[in-house]
Design an enzyme around this catalytic site. Structure first.
Site, PDB file in Angstrom:
ATOM      1  N   HIS A 250     -91.193  32.389 -18.845  1.00  0.00           N
ATOM      2  CA  HIS A 250     -89.919  31.648 -18.819  1.00  0.00           C
ATOM      3  C   HIS A 250     -90.173  30.214 -18.349  1.00  0.00           C
ATOM      4  CE1 HIS A 250     -85.622  31.093 -18.498  1.00  0.00           C
ATOM      5  NE2 HIS A 250     -85.834  30.494 -17.347  1.00  0.00           N
TER       6      HIS A 250
ATOM      7  N   ASP B 199     -88.715  26.817 -17.763  1.00  0.00           N
ATOM      8  CA  ASP B 199     -87.493  26.015 -17.700  1.00  0.00           C
ATOM      9  C   ASP B 199     -87.795  24.640 -18.281  1.00  0.00           C
ATOM     10  OD1 ASP B 199     -85.489  27.722 -16.495  1.00  0.00           O
ATOM     11  OD2 ASP B 199     -86.821  27.768 -14.767  1.00  0.00           O
TER      12      ASP B 199
ATOM     13  N   ASP C  65     -82.009  33.824 -18.629  1.00  0.00           N
ATOM     14  CA  ASP C  65     -81.696  33.139 -17.367  1.00  0.00           C
ATOM     15  C   ASP C  65     -80.601  32.109 -17.502  1.00  0.00           C
ATOM     16  OD1 ASP C  65     -82.012  32.255 -14.716  1.00  0.00           O
ATOM     17  OD2 ASP C  65     -83.385  30.682 -15.328  1.00  0.00           O
TER      18      ASP C  65
ATOM     19  N   HIS D 209     -80.318  25.299 -19.650  1.00  0.00           N
ATOM     20  CA  HIS D 209     -79.535  26.016 -18.634  1.00  0.00           C
ATOM     21  C   HIS D 209     -79.695  25.554 -17.183  1.00  0.00           C
ATOM     22  CE1 HIS D 209     -83.109  28.825 -18.808  1.00  0.00           C
ATOM     23  NE2 HIS D 209     -83.004  28.665 -17.503  1.00  0.00           N
TER      24      HIS D 209
HETATM   25 ZN   LIG Z   1     -84.473  29.310 -16.182  1.00  0.00          ZN
END
Ligand SMILES: [Zn+2]
Length: 1076
Positions: A301, A303, A413, A628
């Site tokens: 994941h 970001d 997420d 996000h």
């Molecule tokens: Zn995230």
């Protein structure tokens, strides 16, 4: 006594069972023997006596063995390999122990070493590099090979076999980034970054790995977990404890020799089976044994921005995905999924070698694209069209580069899930959705793992929320176990996904995780009890099985209707107000550009070209900023700088593109004029004819009068507004003959709250903040600031604190006609310098209803106005788009906003959230000047299209430009509008050119013949809707209903009224028109 049996009276014994006890033997004292297990592999006082000391059987360290030279890049620059290794850069000698910094700087190391003769036969040689920071290994000729995390995490790089030439000097480069996997936090990870951090190079050794000892380490880890975590009433737990203690005893007896390590492994395999050293351990899937129900899948994941800027993300992607390419080569069972088209695009642009490597693995099928969206975006705040474009741009990227679209929307997420996502997913070619964030709810536990998630319009997708409750699992024994113990949909289907791999800078799955999974499976094969785990062939495979089961009615999944409301992170509807304003403005601008540019390509100047390149740039930028953490505002200040720059480019390019289209349509864009004169034309970019901002020609004027000390009355034919001390004490609807403001209360009342959530400052506002409500009182006399007959205003300044103030201007406009809904508008200018405070504005009404309505993407969502249950209570702060509405039978009040998203309705009080002041992770979040607009719009009758349209008009600035032939251009702007008599719930939202039109495409996909216009139409009110879309002077040959990716679904027969449209409640439909 009957039924006699013959019993021998002579006691018998087996030959070997001694008659006399040899010695005392005690019961194994369970807790002591469990506690003993740590001695063997922890790094404590017995380290040298345990297994850790045996993991390596050779080590080359120090300047003589590993020569190090370094060059530090200037400032915070991140040079390319070519730039960094340019001859003009002076590399100086350095050594282990030196520190490098400050934060965010980059240092390039030249690393040189030779392998001794005897090492050429060693089974595995590794470079162990720990700069306590992230780093990337490069070959001498500029190929990025692998990422390193630092701080003891992922510090090893396997020296390739072909480098095992004795006495040859090898050179590689290491690019050291002065940040950890979570940026540069000063301890507490969400605090603003420390800007002066230095990172010590702690290790730069070449080591020979004792592969048997390393294998034993993982054997022992997993059996040890079984001894600790299996229930004590299982025989497996007791046996695991015996096996572990036997291993320790054997190791002690053999004094840690290689022979005894091999013997220890033999003992371990009694519990784990003999096949744990390869992917063969997963082979017994189809020979009648219990099926594997836990499907492990590698992921990382990353970001797109968070506690580091975008430029660091670009390096994280290259590091992490290179790691995975290497791991995929070494572990045949390994599968890795990666999402976010934007991240792939960065890799394609910046790292051609890594890109080719990824592409090769994608072709092989073990590196898999997933998600279908441009980034893993927020789903609360982006407009409906933005959600559409996330998928349009995402799916087109995946299809154009890899020949395939994604089937699963992957969004582990994000902070809550819009109710229209299932419909949008289905229209973007996806039937499945994976997430897990609701496991963070801090009030109610979400009750399902695998279920049908149903949209406002009834569309559904299969949703799976991983029961291990993480998307960055370490593939521990416990993760596998929890995949069953926390599974909430076992009645329907027992399978689950286990997404494992370190996120962000951690670089995804490690070899250790794959080793642990093999052992978990080996254990399940051999002794059972642990659920069988396998490495999933793919996420699609996992969902295919469930989908088939559902389709064939072998199971019926439970349903969840409406939004997946996240009971946490409610502050993200408000934090970083400018991001949100920029987002809304960019969405509005793009909408207008696409409409006008479409018209300009049809009826504009010859030679005008659809500004596809600019539009793509702008959309990709807006979609990127909807990541996000970015749009929700949970980022460090460096990321805010990044997005501000990009938004500024969007705005500049957008205005240029807009003017280009207007000029091509014959508008004179030099003179924009708000006054309506003969040759000035109001641009009609919305799906209906909006009223020109021309108040001069009508009689329904507005007036203002001071009636007492600091009391003013603003009036127009519809409303009478009493402003007393800067707030509205009466709002009287003259036509309805009713008061709108609750008796004795004050509308437009500013209130401030103490805002200290439990932990996640930028993210959360917690329910207890409501207890600290404080009304702000005006600090100035109200003054009349506008008295023109078309608009009257009064202004009041309110001191918030010594440093902060707000000036509100309440206005009432003349009405163009008697049907026009009247509203009281407020413009606020705020100077905001607070700490952990939350500013809101309240509207106590005379409306009674247990539910309020909020605009969401392509529809309306209803939420409780009470706190009956904990589920109702949890929604004490919710997300709305352009308006919120509280209506009762026959009457209602809408509150419109320009760029706000946070709202609450408690009882009869509506409350718009304005500004927050969190100090982490950006200590300067929202500090400074803000301009905010909102309006109160009472209405006779229930919620209907008047509110929907007013919401649009309040956000879309009326643009007026001069044109030489106003009638002709007005006729053209009648194109793609609803024919009068069409159901007013219908909204023609987007008008754009076809993606792959020869004259308007970007060349990503093969061009299509003909010129197309694509329309997005939706039902905004929630009921069957019929109508026609007119074409004005535009000739249309043929029309199809299509999906969001613009694939034709079915032809629609055109009528002389235009395009017939019939939609079910809250349906989003796209139509493709072939022009003549
Ligand atoms: Zn995230």
């Amino acid at each position: 006594m009957g039924g006699e049996t013959k019993r021998s009276m002579v006691p018998t014994t087996s030959a070997s069972y001694p008659q006399l006890a040899e010695r005392p033997k005690g019961k194994l004292i369970h807790n002591l023997y469990v506690d003993r297990l740590g001695q063997f592999t922890d790094g404590g006082q017995y380290r040298a006596q345990g297994l850790l000391d045996k993991l390596y059987d050779g080590r080359l360290a120090g300047d003589d063995n590993v020569k190090l030279h370094v060059w530090s890049a200037p400032g915070q620059s991140r040079p390319t390999f070519e730039e960094a290794t340019s001859k003009k850069n002076e590399y100086r000698q350095t050594h282990v122990g030196e520190s490098f910094g400050p934060s965010w700087t980059t240092h390039w190391f030249r690393v040189q070493f030779k392998l001794p003769m005897e090492w050429t036969e060693k089974p595995q040689v590794e470079l162990h590099w720990d700069s306590n920071s992230e780093a990337m290994v490069w070959t001498e000729d500029g190929k990025p090979l692998q990422g390193l995390t630092g701080g003891g995490e992922r510090t090893e790089w396997v020296v390739p076999d072909k480098w095992r030439v004795p006495d040859k000097e090898h050179t590689l480069y290491i690019e050291m980034a002065c940040n950890g996997m979570f940026g540069n936090p000063p301890g507490d990870v969400i605090q603003p970054p420390e800007m002066n951090r230095y990172f010590q190079l702690a290790m730069a050794d070449i080591v020979s790995v004792n592969v048997e000892a390393r294998a034993l380490f993982y054997d022992y880890w997993i059996i040890g977990d079984a001894a600790r975590e299996f229930p004590q009433d299982s025989w497996q737990e007791h046996q695991a404890l015996q096996v572990c203690n036997e291993i320790i005893d054997c190791f002690i007896a053999g004094e840690g020799s290689q022979t005894c390590i091999k013997e220890c492994r033999r003992i371990a395999k009694r519990f784990l089976g003999s096949e744990i050293d390869s992917e063969a351990v997963y082979d017994n899937e189809n020979n009648g044994t219990e099926p594997a129900i836990v499907n492990a899948i590698g992921n990382c994941h990353i970001d797109t921005c968070w506690l580091w800027p975008w430029d660091e993300t670009k390096r994280k992607i290259a590091r992490s995905w290179s790691n995975q390419c290497d791991l995929l080569d070494r572990y045949p069972e390994h599968r890795f999924v990666a999402s976010q088209a934007q991240q792939f695009k960065w890799l394609e642009q910046l790292y051609p070698y890594a890109w080719d490597r990824v592409k090769e693995h994608i072709k092989k099928g073990n590196f898999q694209t997933i998600g279908g969206s441009w980034v893993e975006h927020d789903t609360n705040l982006p407009s409906g069209e933005s959600l559409v474009r996330q998928f349009l741009y995402g799916q087109r990227f995946f299809e154009s580069r890899f020949g395939e679209r994604c089937q699963t929307f992957w969004l582990p997420d994000t902070f809550g899930y819009s109710t229209q996502l299932p419909q949008i997913c289905r229209l973007a070619g996806m039937t499945r959705f994976f997430t897990q964030k609701l496991s963070w709810n801090n009030i109610n536990k979400f009750p399902h793992t695998t279920f049908n998630w149903v949209s406002l319009d009834g569309s559904q997708v299969i949703c799976h929320m991983a029961p291990c409750e993480t998307y960055t699992a370490d593939a521990h024994f416990g993760d596998v176990k929890r995949s069953v113990t926390q599974h909430k949909s076992m009645d329907q289907d027992a399978t689950s996904l286990l997404p494992f791999g370190k996120g962000d800078g951690g670089g995804g799955p490690t070899f250790g995780m794959l080793e642990k999974l093999r052992r978990c499976r080996g254990m399940a094969n051999t002794v059972g009890l642990l659920p069988k785990v396998k490495v999933a062939e793919s996420v699609d495979d996992f969902f295919d099985r469930i989908e088939r089961k559902v389709a064939e009615r072998e199971t019926e999944l439970v349903t969840w209707y409406g939004e997946l409301y996240f009971e946490l992170h409610r502050g993200t509807y408000t934090t970083q107000a400018n991001n949100k304003r920029n987002n809304r403005k960019a969405e509005v601008l793009l909408h207008d550009i696409e409409y006008l540019a479409t018209l300009a390509t049809i009826k504009g100047d010859k030679g005008y070209k659809y500004p596809k390149k600019e539009i793509d740039f702008m959309w990709e930028a807006v979609l990127l900023c909807q990541f996000h953490d970015c749009l929700p505002g949970s980022v460090i200040h460096m990321c805010v700088d990044d997005s501000n720059k990009l938004y500024a480019q969007v705005s500049e390019k957008g205005e240029k593109a807009l003017h280009g289209a207007l000029n091509a349509l014959g508008f004179d864009t030099d003179k924009q004029n708000a006054f309506y004169q003969d040759q000035y034309v109001l641009l009609q970019t919305l799906g209906w004819q909006r009223q020109p901002p021309n108040r001069m020609t009508v009689r329904c004027q507005a007036s203002v009068e001071q009636v007492a000390d600091n009391v003013f009355v603003l009036e127009n034919p519809a409303l009478a507004v009493t402003v007393e001390g800067g707030v509205i004490t009466s709002l009287y609807d003259r036509k309805a003959r009713r008061e709108v403001v609750a008796k004795g209360s004050k509308a437009n009342q500013l209130v401030i709250y103490d805002d200290k959530p439990l932990y996640w400052q930028a993210w959360d506002v917690e329910v207890f903040h409501l207890r600290s409500r404080k009304e702000l009182r005006s600090s100035s006399q109200t003054t009349i600031t506008s008295t023109s007959p078309e608009r009257v205003s009064v202004s009041t300044t309110t001191k918030i604190s010594e440093k902060s103030w707000i000036k509100t201007t309440i206005s009432l406009s003349a009405l163009a006609g008697s049907d026009e809904p009247a509203m009281v508008e407020t413009e606020a200018e705020v100077e905001w310098h607070e700490t952990m405070k939350f500013l809101k504005v309240e509207f106590p009404t005379t409306i009674t209803n247990t539910e309020a309505s909020y605009e969401t993407q392509f529809g309306i969502i209803r939420r409780p106005t009470h706190y009956n249950t904990s589920w109702d209570m949890a929604k004490f702060e919710v997300c709305c788009h352009k308006w919120a509405d509280l209506s009762e039978h026959g009457y209602g009040v809408s509150v419109l906003n320009e760029s706000k998203y946070g709202f609450a309705t408690a009882g009869n009080v509506m409350r718009l959230s304005l500004l927050r002041a969190p100090k982490a992770p950006d200590a300067t979040a929202d500090m400074g000047r803000h301009h905010i607009r909102w309006a109160i719009m009472p209405h006779i009758g229930g919620l209907d299209e008047r509110t929907v349209r007013a919401g649009y008009e309040f956000n879309y600035p009326p643009r007026v430009h001069k044109h030489s032939t106003p009638e002709r251009i007005q006729e053209l702007m009648g194109a793609f509008k609803l024919v009068p008599g069409s159901d007013p719930g219908l909204v023609v939202d987007t008008v754009k050119r076809g993606e792959d039109d020869e004259d308007a495409g970007n060349g990503d996909m093969p061009p299509r013949k003909g010129r197309h216009v694509v329309l997005r139409v939706y039902d905004s009110l929630g009921g069957l809707c019929r109508g026609y879309v007119a074409f004005g002077p535009v000739g249309v040959k043929k029309a199809w209903k299509c999906n969001l990716l613009e694939d034709e679904l079915e032809e629609v027969k055109l009528t002389d009224k235009g395009l017939p449209v019939e939609l079910r409640a809250f349906e989003v439909a796209s139509y493709k028109l072939l022009l003549e």
